[in-house]
Design an enzyme around this catalytic site. Structure first.
Site, PDB file in Angstrom:
ATOM      1  N   HIS A  27      45.338  31.523  48.965  1.00  0.00           N
ATOM      2  CA  HIS A  27      46.547  31.733  48.165  1.00  0.00           C
ATOM      3  C   HIS A  27      47.801  31.372  48.954  1.00  0.00           C
ATOM      4  O   HIS A  27      48.355  32.212  49.664  1.00  0.00           O
ATOM      5  CB  HIS A  27      46.620  33.196  47.733  1.00  0.00           C
ATOM      6  CG  HIS A  27      45.440  33.633  46.928  1.00  0.00           C
ATOM      7  ND1 HIS A  27      44.213  33.909  47.498  1.00  0.00           N
ATOM      8  CD2 HIS A  27      45.279  33.820  45.593  1.00  0.00           C
ATOM      9  CE1 HIS A  27      43.358  34.267  46.539  1.00  0.00           C
ATOM     10  NE2 HIS A  27      43.982  34.212  45.388  1.00  0.00           N
ATOM     11  N   HIS A 262      49.848  29.771  43.197  1.00  0.00           N
ATOM     12  CA  HIS A 262      49.422  31.146  43.503  1.00  0.00           C
ATOM     13  C   HIS A 262      48.124  31.169  44.317  1.00  0.00           C
ATOM     14  O   HIS A 262      48.072  31.799  45.366  1.00  0.00           O
ATOM     15  CB  HIS A 262      49.226  31.946  42.207  1.00  0.00           C
ATOM     16  CG  HIS A 262      48.363  33.157  42.394  1.00  0.00           C
ATOM     17  ND1 HIS A 262      48.888  34.369  42.742  1.00  0.00           N
ATOM     18  CD2 HIS A 262      47.011  33.332  42.335  1.00  0.00           C
ATOM     19  CE1 HIS A 262      47.890  35.243  42.872  1.00  0.00           C
ATOM     20  NE2 HIS A 262      46.749  34.638  42.623  1.00  0.00           N
ATOM     21  N   GLU A 413      44.295  61.088  39.718  1.00  0.00           N
ATOM     22  CA  GLU A 413      43.066  60.995  40.510  1.00  0.00           C
ATOM     23  C   GLU A 413      43.037  59.745  41.386  1.00  0.00           C
ATOM     24  O   GLU A 413      42.668  59.800  42.565  1.00  0.00           O
ATOM     25  CB  GLU A 413      41.842  61.012  39.585  1.00  0.00           C
ATOM     26  CG  GLU A 413      41.669  62.290  38.778  1.00  0.00           C
ATOM     27  CD  GLU A 413      42.541  62.349  37.528  1.00  0.00           C
ATOM     28  OE1 GLU A 413      43.168  61.325  37.171  1.00  0.00           O
ATOM     29  OE2 GLU A 413      42.613  63.414  36.900  1.00  0.00           O
ATOM     30  N   HIS A 475      33.707  65.477  29.147  1.00  0.00           N
ATOM     31  CA  HIS A 475      33.827  66.125  30.449  1.00  0.00           C
ATOM     32  C   HIS A 475      32.496  66.254  31.193  1.00  0.00           C
ATOM     33  O   HIS A 475      32.462  66.744  32.309  1.00  0.00           O
ATOM     34  CB  HIS A 475      34.454  67.516  30.289  1.00  0.00           C
ATOM     35  CG  HIS A 475      35.933  67.473  30.080  1.00  0.00           C
ATOM     36  ND1 HIS A 475      36.525  66.714  29.101  1.00  0.00           N
ATOM     37  CD2 HIS A 475      36.958  68.078  30.745  1.00  0.00           C
ATOM     38  CE1 HIS A 475      37.833  66.861  29.157  1.00  0.00           C
ATOM     39  NE2 HIS A 475      38.131  67.685  30.156  1.00  0.00           N
TER      40      HIS A 475
HETATM   41  C1  LIG Z   1      43.233  45.247  40.720  1.00  0.00           C
HETATM   42  C2  LIG Z   1      43.249  43.761  40.743  1.00  0.00           C
HETATM   43  N1  LIG Z   1      43.187  43.090  39.592  1.00  0.00           N
HETATM   44  C3  LIG Z   1      43.192  41.740  39.578  1.00  0.00           C
HETATM   45  C4  LIG Z   1      43.239  41.042  40.755  1.00  0.00           C
HETATM   46  C5  LIG Z   1      43.198  39.521  40.745  1.00  0.00           C
HETATM   47  N2  LIG Z   1      44.532  38.993  41.123  1.00  0.00           N
HETATM   48  C6  LIG Z   1      44.801  38.609  42.370  1.00  0.00           C
HETATM   49  S1  LIG Z   1      46.374  38.109  42.556  1.00  0.00           S
HETATM   50  C7  LIG Z   1      46.721  38.385  40.939  1.00  0.00           C
HETATM   51  C8  LIG Z   1      48.079  38.119  40.384  1.00  0.00           C
HETATM   52  C9  LIG Z   1      49.068  38.932  41.052  1.00  0.00           C
HETATM   53  O1  LIG Z   1      50.344  38.563  40.739  1.00  0.00           O
HETATM   54  P1  LIG Z   1      51.462  38.814  41.815  1.00  0.00           P
HETATM   55  O2  LIG Z   1      51.255  40.109  42.443  1.00  0.00           O
HETATM   56  O3  LIG Z   1      52.757  38.593  41.138  1.00  0.00           O
HETATM   57  O4  LIG Z   1      51.162  37.724  42.907  1.00  0.00           O
HETATM   58  P2  LIG Z   1      51.856  36.305  43.133  1.00  0.00           P
HETATM   59  O5  LIG Z   1      51.169  35.343  42.212  1.00  0.00           O
HETATM   60  O6  LIG Z   1      53.280  36.447  42.828  1.00  0.00           O
HETATM   61  O7  LIG Z   1      51.555  36.039  44.544  1.00  0.00           O
HETATM   62  C10 LIG Z   1      45.597  38.871  40.279  1.00  0.00           C
HETATM   63  C11 LIG Z   1      45.551  39.184  38.833  1.00  0.00           C
HETATM   64  C12 LIG Z   1      43.289  41.786  41.947  1.00  0.00           C
HETATM   65  N3  LIG Z   1      43.309  41.207  43.144  1.00  0.00           N
HETATM   66  N4  LIG Z   1      43.322  43.131  41.901  1.00  0.00           N
END
Ligand SMILES: Cc1ncc(C[n+]2csc(CCOP(=O)(O)OP(=O)(O)O)c2C)c(N)n1
Ligand SMILES: [Mg+2]
Length: 665
Positions: A27, A262, A413, A475
């Site tokens: 990334h 990204h 939680e 529950h």
């Molecule tokens: C809980 C979770 N859900 C989905 C993902 C997959 N994922 C990785 S980065 C991302 C997008 C995140 O967007 P942002 O935080 O704005 O990152 P940017 O593209 O700006 O670096 C997703 C959906 C993840 N790593 N964790």
């Protein structure tokens, strides 16, 4: 050549581009976007010593948007950690020190495993909390041995995740002024521009939590970033969120500002164009000496740690007892008093043989060992009276009140669990937190992260089955115990009586690299017929609690928790009918599975194939121990709302049913 701040930030950008390109995976967008912020923070503010990543006085740096791992690796490399350019070239490869996402223990300087968005931020809240609590407990006037900041980088994704609400709401209540977070406000997430799915007024949201918010900071302007951090450092009662406007993939002429950058390599052509655009002439992975020189934090770090050591030496001279205790707590070693306290609990339970719920036994155990564990940090997600997690002398943490050892996490939680991970990682504490077992699903990914990182956290999860009765299927855990058993490196205990409960606590406290989860009954359970041997063997996760009369068992009943009582009753009935069987109690399947085969064979001899497992939950996992010819009495459907004894009867947890099932084998 004079090195500008932009050159320094560009070093992060090119290392990121090159490493992602070489791996053809990763990334680049976030590191390129947050490079200027990172450069200012690391070069002008961060207190750390690359030669000793474990120095307790260091600032904590957490990359909650963990997909941008190359940002952290570039910083660790440039500032002088044991992370070479070769390591960067091995980005995302087998057994490298630079895995896809930052992994705790794999890379020196990585404080927590991140990637599951939102949780790094919650870990950061836990670390900042631990720092303020430890400071409250150990610092003395003119002797500040605990005093560090926690810095968190986070993105849109972290803020969209609900856990950010849970954790940041608490950080506001607690007034964690040493927590400083940088929001990478780039308007982009994977699906594209976020306007259609993320329209929060983030500054207003964090102000409402009671945070100090610095909005509209140009994330590519080092002076603006510096000013914002100075302002954050002046806070005495509020955490800070610095909202940084950035361009994802900053520097890439054709991909900056788009979601294309990204999570994919830029490609050779675009990398060449970006180098040109940044005015960067070096070849791939080549960093000018002048830039290494400017980043190198070894001398500064050694001086900072040296100054802290002097401070600690003075503290030690003035407060020798406290200093020794501080060192013991940070080393994570239970005191000798603990061994005595837990041994007493076990022997008292054996003597008294109380018929109590295991949640009550857990509460009594906590009460019995708390004095020997000043590192205990208890808590519950608003179920303190049900979870029995609070001991009499506990002192509640509260609004801007951090001198204590018990946390009312509120109904949060997941936040509680991710915060406990942060507390455990910071060091000096043994966090445990309670909720109903059914809501372990809300906590689940944080429980998984405890296990993945191999850290000590204890989950106290009560109301472990249909045995809770009238509250009904919403529950009543059915699949939870078994689904938690699927998490590697997690010990799931389902104790059958008070002695087994104390044994579970003993193990949970002593295991430094394995989190434990105690699934505890709401209803009373009778004391098992223990001997010295059964208590010793309970520590092995599974053991013969009562063998067939004369020792010639022709069958085995295996049970856990509340069903051990039923197994013993069925054993008596089967004996009357001429079927000698042994009863095995298996409070911790994972621990039993880790024993040597000779021990396992002694408990479950291969020659005895008539086996019935009994547990008020899903049946699947038990076939591992009953085999193809065995039977499992369990529940493969949701529960129902009725008094518990009726439910057990209707769902087949009766002596008669066990006998019939055994005889049908
Ligand atoms: C809980 C979770 N859900 C989905 C993902 C997959 N994922 C990785 S980065 C991302 C997008 C995140 O967007 P942002 O935080 O704005 O990152 P940017 O593209 O700006 O670096 C997703 C959906 C993840 N790593 N964790
Ligand atoms: Mg984003």
């Amino acid at each position: 050549m004079t090195v500008t701040r932009t050159d320094l930030a560009n070093a992060i950008r090119v290392l990121t581009m090159d490493a992602v390109e070489k791996a053809n995976s990763g990334h680049p967008g976030m590191p390129m976007g947050m490079a200027d912020i990172a450069e200012v923070l690391w070069n002008d503010f961060l207190q750390h010593n690359p030669a000793n990543p474990h120095w307790s006085g260091r600032d904590r740096f957490i990359l909650s948007n963990g997909h941008g791992s190359m940002l952290q690796y570039a910083l660790l490399h440039l500032t002088g950690y044991d992370l070479s350019i070769d390591d960067l070239q091995q980005f995302r490869q087998w057994h490298s020190k630079t895995p896809g996402h930052p992994e705790y223990r794999d890379t020196p300087g990585v404080e927590t495993t991140t990637g599951p968005l939102g949780q790094g931020l919650a870990n950061g809240v836990g670390m900042a909390l631990a720092e303020r609590m430890l400071a409250a407990q150990f610092n003395r006037p003119d002797h500040e041995i605990v005093n560090n900041h926690t810095y968190v980088f986070l993105g849109d994704g972290c803020l969209m995740e609900g856990v950010s609400h849970e954790a940041c709401s608490l950080a506001g209540v607690w007034g964690l002024n040493k927590l400083i977070c940088f929001y990478d406000d780039n308007n982009i997430s994977i699906d594209g521009h976020v306007d259609d799915w993320f329209g929060d007024d983030t500054p207003a949201r964090f102000e409402a939590y009671g945070w100090h918010v610095i909005p509209h900071v140009d994330g590519h302007d080092p002076e603006a970033i510096k000013k914002a951090i100075h302002s954050a450092h002046k806070q005495t009662a509020k955490p800070t969120l610095i909202c940084c406007k950035t361009v994802i993939g900053h520097g890439s002429p054709n991909k900056a500002g788009t979601h294309d950058v990204h999570g994919a390599a830029l490609g050779a052509e675009e990398i060449a164009l970006t180098r040109k655009n940044l005015g960067w002439s070096g070849a791939a992975f080549e960093i000018p000496e002048s830039i290494y020189h400017a980043y190198n934090a070894k001398a500064k770090g050694a001086a900072a740690e040296g100054a802290w050591k002097e401070k600690f030496a003075k503290y030690k001279a003035n407060f020798p007892k406290e200093a020794a205790e501080f060192e013991r707590r940070l080393a994570g070693e239970p005191s000798a008093d603990f061994d005595k306290a837990i041994a007493k609990m076990i022997s008292d339970f054996r003597k008294d043989a109380p018929k109590i719920a295991t949640r009550v036994a857990s509460g009594k155990t906590i009460q019995g060992i708390a004095a020997s564990l000043p590192e205990f940090l208890g808590g519950s997600a608003d179920l303190t009276p049900s979870n029995n997690t609070r001991w009499k002398e506990a002192i509640d943490i509260g609004k801007h009140r951090l001198m204590g050892n018990y946390i009312h996490y509120g109904v949060r939680e997941f936040g509680m669990s991710a915060i406990m991970n942060g507390v455990s990682l910071y060091g000096g504490f043994l966090p445990f937190g309670g909720t109903f077992l059914i809501f372990s699903d809300y906590s689940r990914n944080a429980i998984r992260m405890s296990a993945l990182m191999g850290i000590r956290v204890v989950y106290v999860m009560t109301h472990d089955s249909i045995g809770l009765g009238e509250d009904g299927p919403t529950h009543q855990p059915v699949e939870q115990v078994n689904s938690l058993r699927l998490i590697p490196n997690l010990h799931v205990w389902r104790p059958a009586d008070a002695v087994e409960t104390a044994v579970a606590w003993e193990s949970a406290v002593k295991l430094a690299r394995t989190p434990s989860l105690l699934a505890l009954s709401r209803q009373n359970l009778p004391a098992l017929p223990h001997t010295d041997e059964t208590v010793a063997h309970a520590r092995r996760g599974g053991y013969v609690i009562k063998d067939a009369e004369g020792g010639k068992a022709k069958g085995i009943l295996i049970a856990t928790g509340s069903e051990v009582e039923l197994a013993l009753a069925a054993q008596a009935k089967l004996a009357e009918q001429g079927h000698p069987v042994r009863v095995v109690s298996m409070p911790c399947m994972e621990l039993f599975a880790a024993q040597d085969t000779a021990y396992q064979e002694s408990v479950l001899p291969t020659s005895i194939s008539k086996r019935v497992a009994i547990e008020a939950g899903t049946t699947g996992l038990w076939y591992k121990y009953v085999g193809l010819h065995g039977a499992v009495i369990g529940i493969d459907h949701f529960g129902a709302s009725a008094p518990a004894p009726i439910l057990f009867e209707k769902f087949g947890f009766t002596v008669d049913n066990v006998v019939v099932r055994f005889q049908s084998l």
